[in-house]
Motif scaffolding. Structure first.
Motif, PDB file in Angstrom:
ATOM      1  N   GLY A  13      32.502  17.442  30.699  1.00 48.21           N
ATOM      2  CA  GLY A  13      33.777  17.412  31.423  1.00 48.21           C
ATOM      3  C   GLY A  13      34.940  17.118  30.495  1.00 48.21           C
ATOM      4  O   GLY A  13      36.018  17.728  30.615  1.00 48.21           O
ATOM      5  N   ALA A  14      34.746  16.201  29.565  1.00 45.54           N
ATOM      6  CA  ALA A  14      35.807  15.879  28.601  1.00 45.54           C
ATOM      7  C   ALA A  14      36.105  17.074  27.706  1.00 45.54           C
ATOM      8  O   ALA A  14      37.276  17.363  27.419  1.00 45.54           O
ATOM      9  CB  ALA A  14      35.396  14.669  27.761  1.00 45.54           C
ATOM     10  N   ILE A  15      35.080  17.795  27.278  1.00 44.95           N
ATOM     11  CA  ILE A  15      35.289  18.998  26.456  1.00 44.95           C
ATOM     12  C   ILE A  15      36.049  20.048  27.255  1.00 44.95           C
ATOM     13  O   ILE A  15      36.984  20.686  26.743  1.00 44.95           O
ATOM     14  CB  ILE A  15      33.935  19.546  25.935  1.00 44.95           C
ATOM     15  N   SER A  16      35.672  20.231  28.523  1.00 43.02           N
ATOM     16  CA  SER A  16      36.367  21.206  29.367  1.00 43.02           C
ATOM     17  C   SER A  16      37.820  20.817  29.559  1.00 43.02           C
ATOM     18  O   SER A  16      38.724  21.671  29.482  1.00 43.02           O
ATOM     19  CB  SER A  16      35.678  21.317  30.726  1.00 43.02           C
ATOM     20  N   ALA A  17      38.090  19.550  29.847  1.00 39.48           N
ATOM     21  CA  ALA A  17      39.469  19.088  30.051  1.00 39.48           C
ATOM     22  C   ALA A  17      40.282  19.255  28.761  1.00 39.48           C
ATOM     23  O   ALA A  17      41.433  19.729  28.792  1.00 39.48           O
ATOM     24  CB  ALA A  17      39.478  17.635  30.501  1.00 39.48           C
ATOM     25  N   PHE A  18      39.705  18.892  27.643  1.00 36.34           N
ATOM     26  CA  PHE A  18      40.390  19.034  26.349  1.00 36.34           C
ATOM     27  C   PHE A  18      40.716  20.498  26.074  1.00 36.34           C
ATOM     28  O   PHE A  18      41.808  20.828  25.612  1.00 36.34           O
ATOM     29  CB  PHE A  18      39.512  18.444  25.239  1.00 36.34           C
ATOM     30  N   ALA A  20      41.092  22.921  28.317  1.00 36.23           N
ATOM     31  CA  ALA A  20      42.116  23.388  29.254  1.00 36.23           C
ATOM     32  C   ALA A  20      43.503  22.905  28.830  1.00 36.23           C
ATOM     33  O   ALA A  20      44.486  23.658  28.924  1.00 36.23           O
ATOM     34  CB  ALA A  20      41.782  22.922  30.659  1.00 36.23           C
ATOM     35  N   LEU A  21      43.602  21.653  28.395  1.00 38.54           N
ATOM     36  CA  LEU A  21      44.903  21.104  28.001  1.00 38.54           C
ATOM     37  C   LEU A  21      45.436  21.727  26.713  1.00 38.54           C
ATOM     38  O   LEU A  21      46.651  21.805  26.507  1.00 38.54           O
ATOM     39  CB  LEU A  21      44.798  19.586  27.832  1.00 38.54           C
ATOM     40  N   ASN A  22      44.563  22.181  25.851  1.00 37.43           N
ATOM     41  CA  ASN A  22      44.967  22.737  24.559  1.00 37.43           C
ATOM     42  C   ASN A  22      44.607  24.218  24.438  1.00 37.43           C
ATOM     43  O   ASN A  22      44.280  24.698  23.341  1.00 37.43           O
ATOM     44  CB  ASN A  22      44.301  21.947  23.428  1.00 37.43           C
ATOM     45  N   PHE A  26      43.727  26.809  21.258  1.00 36.96           N
ATOM     46  CA  PHE A  26      42.377  27.363  21.159  1.00 36.96           C
ATOM     47  C   PHE A  26      42.406  28.871  20.947  1.00 36.96           C
ATOM     48  O   PHE A  26      41.527  29.417  20.271  1.00 36.96           O
ATOM     49  CB  PHE A  26      41.564  27.034  22.414  1.00 36.96           C
ATOM     50  N   ILE A  27      43.376  29.556  21.539  1.00 39.39           N
ATOM     51  CA  ILE A  27      43.390  31.019  21.429  1.00 39.39           C
ATOM     52  C   ILE A  27      44.296  31.516  20.308  1.00 39.39           C
ATOM     53  O   ILE A  27      44.403  32.720  20.091  1.00 39.39           O
ATOM     54  CB  ILE A  27      43.798  31.671  22.768  1.00 39.39           C
ATOM     55  N   GLY A  44      39.113  27.995  18.092  1.00 38.47           N
ATOM     56  CA  GLY A  44      38.781  27.186  19.270  1.00 38.47           C
ATOM     57  C   GLY A  44      37.827  27.896  20.206  1.00 38.47           C
ATOM     58  O   GLY A  44      36.872  27.308  20.719  1.00 38.47           O
ATOM     59  N   VAL A  45      38.055  29.187  20.434  1.00 44.45           N
ATOM     60  CA  VAL A  45      37.181  29.955  21.323  1.00 44.45           C
ATOM     61  C   VAL A  45      35.796  30.082  20.704  1.00 44.45           C
ATOM     62  O   VAL A  45      34.776  29.994  21.395  1.00 44.45           O
ATOM     63  CB  VAL A  45      37.805  31.337  21.620  1.00 44.45           C
TER      64      VAL A  45
END
Length: 168
Positions: A13-18, A20-22, A26-27, A44-45
């Protein structure tokens, strides 16, 4: 849920939230070196893909371990059932042998001419009745003891199965 399962879910969940926020970071394409060549790709991807692949790999591994433990416990249960049936057959054959032995002995006693004396003596008849009751009690206790041991083994196997099925 077990503590380690909750911990792993919190990490994912923390990886997913991180992510999404960044997401913009990432792209964002960057120059990546592959040793012999350089390519432009979003780092990031790629890293999220690696995390996803490892997560899927470990989930498949956990399913494999659970399935093999389940098959092993079923095999043990089948072996236990076969052994129980063999024990029941052995016990029945012992009763049959005992009955035939007693019949032969009683016929020998009757053949000696003392059969009428034995049949008319109340002390001998009472003693035979007591011996028969003790024998039946002992056989019943042996059967109960065997059933309790088998039941305990079944309970252990079931508890082990339930414990294996719950753990990821």
């Amino acid at each position: 849920m077990k503590l380690r399962t909750v911990f792993l879910l919190l990490i994912l969940g923390a990886i997913s939230a991180f992510s999404a926020l960044n997401w913009r970071a990432f792209i964002t394409p960057t120059t990546l070196s592959l040793g012999l060549a350089e390519v432009q790709a979003p780092l990031g991807v790629i890293m999220l893909g690696v995390v996803g692949f490892l997560t899927a790999f470990f989930l498949v591994f956990v399913v494999y371990v659970q399935a093999s433990a389940l098959f092993e416990s079923r095999r043990h249960a089948q072996e236990l059932q076969v052994n129980r049936e063999l024990a029941d057959k052995a016990e029945a054959s012992r009763f049959t042998e005992l009955r035939s032995f007693l019949e032969v002995e009683l016929q020998e006693l009757a053949g000696r001419g003392t059969g009428s004396a034995v049949a008319s003596d109340p002390a001998i008849l009472a003693r035979l009745d007591r011996l028969e009751e003790k024998l039946l009690t002992t056989v019943e206790q042996s059967g109960n003891s065997l059933a309790a041991c088998i039941g305990e083994l079944e309970d252990r196997l079931l508890r082990q199965d339930r414990g294996d099925q719950r753990s990821p």
